[in-house]
Scaffold this motif. Structure first.
Motif, PDB file in Angstrom:
ATOM      1  N   CYS A 256     -19.340  42.335  51.753  1.00 13.59           N
ATOM      2  CA  CYS A 256     -20.075  40.835  51.884  1.00 13.59           C
ATOM      3  C   CYS A 256     -18.811  39.829  52.076  1.00 13.59           C
ATOM      4  O   CYS A 256     -19.322  38.938  52.872  1.00 13.59           O
ATOM      5  CB  CYS A 256     -21.138  40.799  50.780  1.00 13.59           C
ATOM      6  N   GLU A 342     -26.830  43.838  58.952  1.00 11.51           N
ATOM      7  CA  GLU A 342     -26.252  42.557  59.141  1.00 11.51           C
ATOM      8  C   GLU A 342     -27.044  41.597  58.590  1.00 11.51           C
ATOM      9  O   GLU A 342     -26.692  40.622  57.633  1.00 11.51           O
ATOM     10  CB  GLU A 342     -25.771  42.068  60.346  1.00 11.51           C
ATOM     11  N   GLU A 343     -28.521  41.781  58.491  1.00 11.58           N
ATOM     12  CA  GLU A 343     -29.500  40.898  58.059  1.00 11.58           C
ATOM     13  C   GLU A 343     -29.463  40.935  56.428  1.00 11.58           C
ATOM     14  O   GLU A 343     -29.471  39.999  55.786  1.00 11.58           O
ATOM     15  CB  GLU A 343     -30.739  41.273  58.644  1.00 11.58           C
ATOM     16  N   ARG A 346     -26.494  39.277  55.010  1.00 14.82           N
ATOM     17  CA  ARG A 346     -26.607  37.918  55.036  1.00 14.82           C
ATOM     18  C   ARG A 346     -27.526  37.480  53.987  1.00 14.82           C
ATOM     19  O   ARG A 346     -27.258  36.571  53.386  1.00 14.82           O
ATOM     20  CB  ARG A 346     -27.240  37.503  56.326  1.00 14.82           C
ATOM     21  N   GLU A 350     -26.869  34.766  50.894  1.00 14.22           N
ATOM     22  CA  GLU A 350     -27.536  33.573  50.739  1.00 14.22           C
ATOM     23  C   GLU A 350     -28.186  33.647  49.347  1.00 14.22           C
ATOM     24  O   GLU A 350     -28.049  32.734  48.490  1.00 14.22           O
ATOM     25  CB  GLU A 350     -28.417  33.464  51.796  1.00 14.22           C
ATOM     26  N   ASN A 385     -21.359  27.762  55.172  1.00 16.54           N
ATOM     27  CA  ASN A 385     -21.814  29.012  55.782  1.00 16.54           C
ATOM     28  C   ASN A 385     -23.178  29.305  55.832  1.00 16.54           C
ATOM     29  O   ASN A 385     -23.462  30.085  57.012  1.00 16.54           O
ATOM     30  CB  ASN A 385     -21.185  30.030  54.518  1.00 16.54           C
ATOM     31  N   PHE A 386     -24.157  28.433  55.092  1.00 16.10           N
ATOM     32  CA  PHE A 386     -25.509  28.774  55.182  1.00 16.10           C
ATOM     33  C   PHE A 386     -26.303  27.215  55.712  1.00 16.10           C
ATOM     34  O   PHE A 386     -27.348  27.351  55.630  1.00 16.10           O
ATOM     35  CB  PHE A 386     -25.890  28.953  53.821  1.00 16.10           C
TER      36      PHE A 386
END
Length: 416
Positions: A256, A342-343, A346, A350, A385-386
């Protein structure tokens, strides 16, 4: 008046000047003792000289090379040369809109791994900013827009000669008081294949494990850089080729981390990443977190004191974690990559960040002065990043508006 204040805010937010030269290596992932170990041979000195000359002629410089050739170290050599000669130099900060105020004030700006910040790279070409020095891997540099690449003069950073690698290796060993034999030095130089990062990885591994460099140890080192990095990871997380309890949790956490900008995360965020990743690994493969094992793995990460962050030691670590290895660790990484889409990766990043923010905000409310810098650095790394909306951040930025990161965060919040 408002336009003047806006200009001043932009000026001080998109770059900053460390008060000491010794503050620079850590954010770039370089050893803190680099000044004592830095080797600038005649060949490398000519690159430094050319870069400084081009900068003073109004050009931007990109140091381009394959992984491990010493691009970041050369970046620091240029920084040190200009610092010693009294030039105005500063670090370019990601997240704030870049301008040309630094040119008006005679500043040269430095940034490591420009392709990791494609928006910044594009902005440099759009505004026509000059006086910037950066680094890039060959393959990643070629993927940037032609207009961006055309804004820089590319200088190739080739592999080192055996003599250069030998000097790098010995200097690090001497500086860290690690005993060695001459035969072992020659064996490592042979296996490094011209990559100074191989030499530093060997030294760092010996430092962490508190061992000497013996000929026997050197002969057991893989020749390829990726294989050596994988061996380092395996020596911590595997025993007799099998994953130790908590190994899946550690690898999933590092996997991650490799998806973050700059492959770095705030210490609070990394703690939560490990908690979230461990929960998933317990559910999927029956692994349980081992705090001691994760702490051992974390000793290899690079600490950025300004941002209170941890980052992967080198791009080669990210390559291994992204499935490019072929050794014993690759089997477990393949398992993790099959579990984590990948989702999902992510989502972990988050969700763990928001958990870290909630904790930091709670601590800030109890002790604002003691936790302001911690909250600001966490927010900065989170927003680049988010792009998340963070409850309570505006109030912290206003309360501590004189902090360097507050100015950058104000710009970032406007862009959300």
């Amino acid at each position: 008046m408002l336009s003047t204040l806006s200009g001043i805010e932009q000026l001080v937010s998109y770059y900053y000047t460390p008060s000491l030269r010794e503050e620079v290596p850590s954010p770039w992932g370089l050893p803190s003792h680099l000044d004592d170990a830095l080797i600038v041979s005649n060949r490398l000195a000519s690159i430094v000289e050319k870069a400084c000359s081009l900068l003073q002629n109004g050009e931007n410089i990109i140091l381009v090379g394959e992984p491990g050739t010493g691009k970041t170290t050369l970046l620091y050599a240029i920084w040190r040369r200009l610092w010693d000669e009294g030039f105005n130099i500063a670090l370019l900060r990601e997240g704030a809109p870049i301008g040309r105020h630094h040119e008006e004030r005679g500043f040269y700006l430095f940034f490591d791994d420009l392709p990791e910040a494609p928006e910044l790279a594009d902005m440099i070409s759009r505004v026509g900013a000059k006086g910037i020095v950066a680094t890039a891997r060959v393959t990643e540099w070629s993927r940037l827009k032609p207009r961006t690449r055309g804004s820089f003069v590319a200088l190739d950073v080739p592999r080192m000669s055996e003599d250069e690698v030998r000097s790098v290796l010995v200097n690090h060993l001497v500086r860290l008081s690690i005993p060695y034999s001459e035969e072992a030095i020659e064996e490592v130089v042979f296996r490094a294949e011209g990559l100074p990062v191989y030499a530093w990885t060997v030294v760092r591994d010996l430092q962490v494990k508190k061992r000497s460099l013996t000929l026997e140890a050197a002969k057991n080192m893989p020749r390829a850089m990726l294989d050596y990095v994988e061996q380092v990871i395996a020596s911590t997380l595997l025993q007799d080729g099998r994953a130790l309890p908590g190994a899946y949790c550690c690898l999933a956490s590092l996997y991650c981390l490799s998806a973050m900008r700059g492959r770095r995360a705030h210490a609070d965020h990394l703690h939560e990443i490990h908690r979230f990743a461990s929960s998933l690994m317990r559910e999927e493969v029956g692994d349980r977190p081992d705090p001691g094992l994760f702490a051992s793995m974390r000793t290899y990460l690079v600490r950025d004191p300004e941002l209170m962050a941890y980052k992967l030691p080198h791009d080669s670590w990210a390559d291994i974690l992204e499935g490019k290895g072929s050794g014993p660790v690759s089997v477990y990484i393949d398992d993790i990559r099959n579990i984590l889409t990948e989702e999902e990766r992510r989502n972990i990043l988050e969700s763990s960040f928001m958990r870290a923010w909630d904790r930091a905000l709670s601590d800030y409310e109890r002790d604002p002065s003691g936790n302001a810098d911690r909250a600001l650095s966490l927010a900065y790394l989170g927003l680049i990043n988010f792009k998340a909306q963070l409850i309570g951040l505006k109030e912290i930025v206003e309360e501590f508006r004189d902090r360097k990161l507050s100015l950058v965060l104000r710009n970032l919040m406007r862009s959300l």
